[in-house]
Design an enzyme around this catalytic site. Structure first.
Site, mmCIF file in Angstrom:
data_model
loop_
_atom_site.group_PDB
_atom_site.id
_atom_site.type_symbol
_atom_site.label_atom_id
_atom_site.label_comp_id
_atom_site.label_asym_id
_atom_site.label_seq_id
_atom_site.Cartn_x
_atom_site.Cartn_y
_atom_site.Cartn_z
ATOM 1 N N HIS A 18 -4.333 -3.418 -7.536
ATOM 2 C CA HIS A 18 -5.087 -3.995 -7.279
ATOM 3 C C HIS A 18 -6.262 -3.497 -8.710
ATOM 4 O O HIS A 18 -7.171 -4.335 -8.628
ATOM 5 C CB HIS A 18 -5.494 -2.430 -6.518
ATOM 6 C CG HIS A 18 -6.525 -3.793 -5.169
ATOM 7 N ND1 HIS A 18 -7.343 -2.891 -4.072
ATOM 8 C CD2 HIS A 18 -6.923 -4.559 -5.097
ATOM 9 C CE1 HIS A 18 -8.003 -3.629 -3.434
ATOM 10 N NE2 HIS A 18 -8.000 -4.996 -4.293
ATOM 11 N N GLU A 21 1.118 -1.203 -0.295
ATOM 12 C CA GLU A 21 -0.024 -0.053 0.242
ATOM 13 C C GLU A 21 0.802 1.141 -0.191
ATOM 14 O O GLU A 21 1.616 1.403 0.208
ATOM 15 C CB GLU A 21 -0.732 0.076 1.021
ATOM 16 C CG GLU A 21 -1.731 -0.798 1.213
ATOM 17 C CD GLU A 21 -3.272 -0.396 0.139
ATOM 18 O OE1 GLU A 21 -3.412 0.758 0.045
ATOM 19 O OE2 GLU A 21 -4.198 -1.354 0.389
ATOM 20 N N ASP A 81 -7.252 1.656 -7.662
ATOM 21 C CA ASP A 81 -5.816 1.530 -7.869
ATOM 22 C C ASP A 81 -4.808 0.483 -8.368
ATOM 23 O O ASP A 81 -5.068 -0.311 -8.071
ATOM 24 C CB ASP A 81 -5.539 1.993 -6.067
ATOM 25 C CG ASP A 81 -6.417 0.091 -5.339
ATOM 26 O OD1 ASP A 81 -6.764 0.181 -5.982
ATOM 27 O OD2 ASP A 81 -5.251 -0.041 -4.168
HETATM 28 ZN ZN LIG Z 1 -5.822 -0.746 -2.778
#
Ligand SMILES: [Zn+2]
Length: 268
Positions: A176, A138, A186
């Site tokens: 993703h 992330e 994203d």
């Molecule tokens: Zn994501």
């Protein structure tokens, strides 16, 4: 005396800083202990009614299962603190192996060999359990801003380490949005996929020497690359976000067929 007091104050402050995640750290260790217990289990109980041999024969030749994909996300949040909080609350049920903050600091939230909850419902090729086969990264970013140079430098180091440690194929560095078309967007159009590809993380196209076959099928190409094409427009949207980020249309023009064919050839 003054020094002692100052020292005591510093210790208290350090204690406070360390205690912010004390309970989630404790919970992590407790869960890992539970998994270690599972690994030691023999015979494994199941309900299939298999005629197991009475004697256990343990092989000497094995290892831990390893991740074979990397999935890149942006957090869609405003700070690393916010994301770390989300990932340390049991009720959110979400996590990632790594969080990269705007200043380049990397948080490693769980062992690479454990399964994080970052992919959700997703599919890449015929792999329908992406969480089990991937590392989730992330990047702290609100979804509309550019990624920082510090973040991208840390990401580059991290991807290099993962690629070497687990022998991850070039094509298996995805976003993703690639594995969840129509559901996730994203990392955003600001993510520099072409720069990553130059360093060997993820595919990129070269259309200079591409001869398009007369029977070329763009949707089949998307499927071969890995996209879930059950919702064709969503699949095209994810493909464009990754390879043609400025193009928001959901149709494949002739020029784009060459891009797809180039990627398809690298995926076979
Ligand atoms: Zn994501």
């Amino acid at each position: 005396m003054k020094t002692v007091l100052l020292l005591a104050a510093a210790l208290v402050l350090a204690g406070c800083a360390a205690s912010k995640y004390r309970s989630s750290n404790r919970d992590y260790k407790k869960q890992v202990k539970g998994f270690a217990k599972l690994l030691r289990e023999y015979p494994v109980e199941d309900s299939a009614g298999l005629p197991y041999a009475p004697e256990w024969v343990g092989t000497t030749n094995f290892g831990m299962r390893r991740p074979n994909f990397v999935v890149i996300h942006h957090t869609a949040q405003n700070s690393c603190d916010q994301t770390l909080k989300t990932f340390t609350l049991a009720r959110t049920q979400v996590s990632a192996h790594y969080v990269i903050c705007r200043n380049g600091t990397v948080f490693h939230l769980l062992n690479d060999l454990l399964r994080a909850h970052h992919a959700g419902v997703g599919r890449w090729g015929n792999d329908t359990d992406i969480n089990s086969s991937s590392i989730g990264i992330e990047i702290d970013n609100n979804g509309t801003e550019p990624f920082t140079a510090e973040q991208l430098a840390s990401l580059d180091l991290l991807l290099g380490r993962l690629k070497r440690a687990y022998n991850i194929p070039v094509a298996n560095f995805v976003g993703h949005s690639d594995i969840a078309p129509g559901r996730k967007v994203d990392p955003s159009k600001n993510f520099p996929w072409s720069d990553l590809a130059k360093n060997g993380y993820g595919l990129w196209y070269d259309t200079t020497a591409v001869q398009l076959p007369v029977d070329f099928n763009p949707m089949q190409a998307l499927r071969i690359i890995g996209y879930d094409i059950r919702k064709p427009e969503a699949a095209i949207g994810s493909f464009k976000l990754h390879y043609l980020p400025q193009d928001t249309t959901r149709v494949i023009a002739d020029a784009e067929k060459k891009i797809l064919f180039s990627l398809q050839q690298q995926s076979q």
